[in-house]
Enzyme design. Structure first.
Site, PDB file in Angstrom:
ATOM      1  N   HIS A   1      -6.406   5.424 -15.781  1.00  0.00           N
ATOM      2  CA  HIS A   1      -5.259   5.415 -14.883  1.00  0.00           C
ATOM      3  C   HIS A   1      -4.137   4.561 -15.464  1.00  0.00           C
ATOM      4  O   HIS A   1      -4.363   3.699 -16.322  1.00  0.00           O
ATOM      5  CB  HIS A   1      -5.660   4.889 -13.505  1.00  0.00           C
ATOM      6  CG  HIS A   1      -6.551   5.837 -12.758  1.00  0.00           C
ATOM      7  ND1 HIS A   1      -6.976   5.608 -11.475  1.00  0.00           N
ATOM      8  CD2 HIS A   1      -7.100   7.033 -13.109  1.00  0.00           C
ATOM      9  CE1 HIS A   1      -7.740   6.605 -11.064  1.00  0.00           C
ATOM     10  NE2 HIS A   1      -7.838   7.476 -12.049  1.00  0.00           N
TER      11      HIS A   1
ATOM     12  N   GLU B   1      -2.330   2.123 -14.168  1.00  0.00           N
ATOM     13  CA  GLU B   1      -2.430   0.689 -13.902  1.00  0.00           C
ATOM     14  C   GLU B   1      -3.391   0.023 -14.889  1.00  0.00           C
ATOM     15  O   GLU B   1      -3.107  -1.056 -15.423  1.00  0.00           O
ATOM     16  CB  GLU B   1      -2.911   0.447 -12.467  1.00  0.00           C
ATOM     17  CG  GLU B   1      -1.984   1.029 -11.400  1.00  0.00           C
ATOM     18  CD  GLU B   1      -2.371   2.434 -10.963  1.00  0.00           C
ATOM     19  OE1 GLU B   1      -2.178   2.752  -9.781  1.00  0.00           O
ATOM     20  OE2 GLU B   1      -2.854   3.225 -11.813  1.00  0.00           O
TER      21      GLU B   1
ATOM     22  N   CYS C   1      -5.374   3.603  -6.715  1.00  0.00           N
ATOM     23  CA  CYS C   1      -6.656   4.008  -6.127  1.00  0.00           C
ATOM     24  C   CYS C   1      -7.456   2.773  -5.706  1.00  0.00           C
ATOM     25  O   CYS C   1      -7.299   1.686  -6.264  1.00  0.00           O
ATOM     26  CB  CYS C   1      -7.455   4.860  -7.109  1.00  0.00           C
ATOM     27  SG  CYS C   1      -8.103   3.961  -8.534  1.00  0.00           S
TER      28      CYS C   1
ATOM     29  N   CYS D   1      -8.329   0.723  -9.169  1.00  0.00           N
ATOM     30  CA  CYS D   1      -7.198  -0.013  -9.735  1.00  0.00           C
ATOM     31  C   CYS D   1      -6.866  -1.252  -8.899  1.00  0.00           C
ATOM     32  O   CYS D   1      -6.372  -2.249  -9.437  1.00  0.00           O
ATOM     33  CB  CYS D   1      -5.985   0.901  -9.838  1.00  0.00           C
ATOM     34  SG  CYS D   1      -6.172   2.195 -11.084  1.00  0.00           S
TER      35      CYS D   1
END
Length: 368
Positions: free
Chosen positions: A59, A61, A84, A93
């Site tokens: 992801h 992040e 998320c 995250c």
């Protein structure tokens, strides 16, 4: 927490704009997951950036945190979509944000996924992290149009394009090339940004297209090839047939030609028998639903007049690119006109001219 516009500074907007541009760059390349952009700052200076990885992981992040060479305690994170907060194939995250002592988070749009929606805001706020949302929200909604359609309607986001001459022809036997090289490059960019491409057997046998992305360095992003071939008329000397063992290819058909079926299966082509409607045509609604189940999320259609007209009539297309050339093509021999312009203007009310001309060609963008 207030989300009023006056709570965001000019620098907030600049950093979020960068995050949105990072997300836009990966749009169409992240599989089932949305493309997200992330920017981390400290004392109003950028210390790290991140994007969603190809095929959806890691992801954004996670990548931004990993990319930072500085300690992140007291930093500020800008992210285009709510982070998320649940365990999937990777840890949430929100846990990464908390662990790295990031003190403030601004995200543009709340996630529509029920597992995430609104929960991250509360999780992070309860850990004394300052959270704001809604910055450049309209830009984010435009960015996530395909993600929203995928999740809500369970359908692929459909882009279609067609090139026409000044006298509204899409084909002339005497002149196969309609648009210029710059328009061709843009077509390959569209292929790069879509995971699948669909054409009819007529287009296949007339043009013998490669259906790949030929932008330098981007061939690996060539889309999966989908052919609508009712009577299995694909020619054995076509590029699609010859390259089928190396390139992912699907053919929708309605034929009992067992010999041809055997030959195509031996080439590694996926064959899907599909029923016809009362007009003897494929039911495009059913085919598109089937494609979604086959994990098609961004579908590009480069069809001829017939398939394009059916899609426009049914309003199945989300965004349509009309390439218009200043050339006048000959009608002295075999030719094909574009007959869908009237219904296109009727069914797609939002119409924009492409920001800049591609050589002498013009592009008009149509949206619902």
């Amino acid at each position: 927490m207030s989300t009023k516009k006056d709570k965001f500074t000019l620098k907030d907007k600049i950093f979020m704009r960068l995050a949105l541009n990072l997300a836009k760059a990966r749009k169409g390349l992240t599989g089932d997951n949305p493309s997200v952009g992330c920017v981390i700052t400290k004392n109003d200076e950028i210390i790290s950036i991140g994007q969603t990885g190809y095929n959806g992981r890691p992801h954004a992040e996670y990548n931004a945190i990993k990319n930072s060479f500085e300690k992140l305690n007291g930093s500020k994170m800008y992210v285009t979509l709510e982070p998320c907060n649940h365990y999937g194939k990777t840890p949430p995250c929100t846990s990464k944000i908390i662990k790295n002592k990031i003190s403030e988070l601004i995200y543009s749009m709340e996630d529509i996924d029920k597992k995430v929606k609104g929960k991250s805001f509360n999780i992070l706020s309860n850990k004394k992290i300052k959270v704001k949302k809604g910055l450049l929200i309209e830009d984010a909604k435009n960015l996530y149009d395909s993600y929203i359609k995928n999740r809500v309607e369970k359908l692929p986001f459909i882009t279609a394009k067609i090139a026409v001459s000044k006298n509204k022809l899409i084909y002339s036997k005497r002149s196969k090339r309609i648009t210029g090289k710059d328009s061709d490059k843009f077509t390959h960019y569209l292929r790069y940004k879509n995971d699948s491409i669909m054409i009819s057997s007529k287009t296949l046998n007339t043009d013998n297209p490669k259906l790949n992305c030929r932008l330098k360095g981007y061939d690996k992003f060539s889309p999966r090839r989908i052919i609508l071939d009712k009577n299995l008329e694909i020619r054995s000397n076509s590029y699609v047939f010859k390259s089928a063992k190396k390139k992912n290819t699907i053919i929708f058909y309605n034929s009992s030609n067992h010999q041809k079926i055997k030959i195509l299966k031996a080439k590694g082509i996926t064959l899907i028998k599909s029923h016809l409607n009362n007009n003897g045509l494929f039911d495009l609604n059913k085919i598109i639903k089937k494609l979604f189940r086959l994990r098609v999320r961004h579908l590009l259609i480069e069809g001829g007049d017939k398939i394009t007209k059916n899609l426009i009539k049914s309003k199945l297309i989300d965004i349509f690119y009309l390439f218009q050339s200043p050339k006048i093509l000959s009608k002295n021999n075999e030719y094909q006109s574009f007959t869908s312009l009237k219904i296109l203007n009727k069914n797609y009310k939002k119409k924009y001219k492409f920001a800049s001309k591609l050589a002498k060609d013009n592009i008009t963008i149509y949206k619902k």
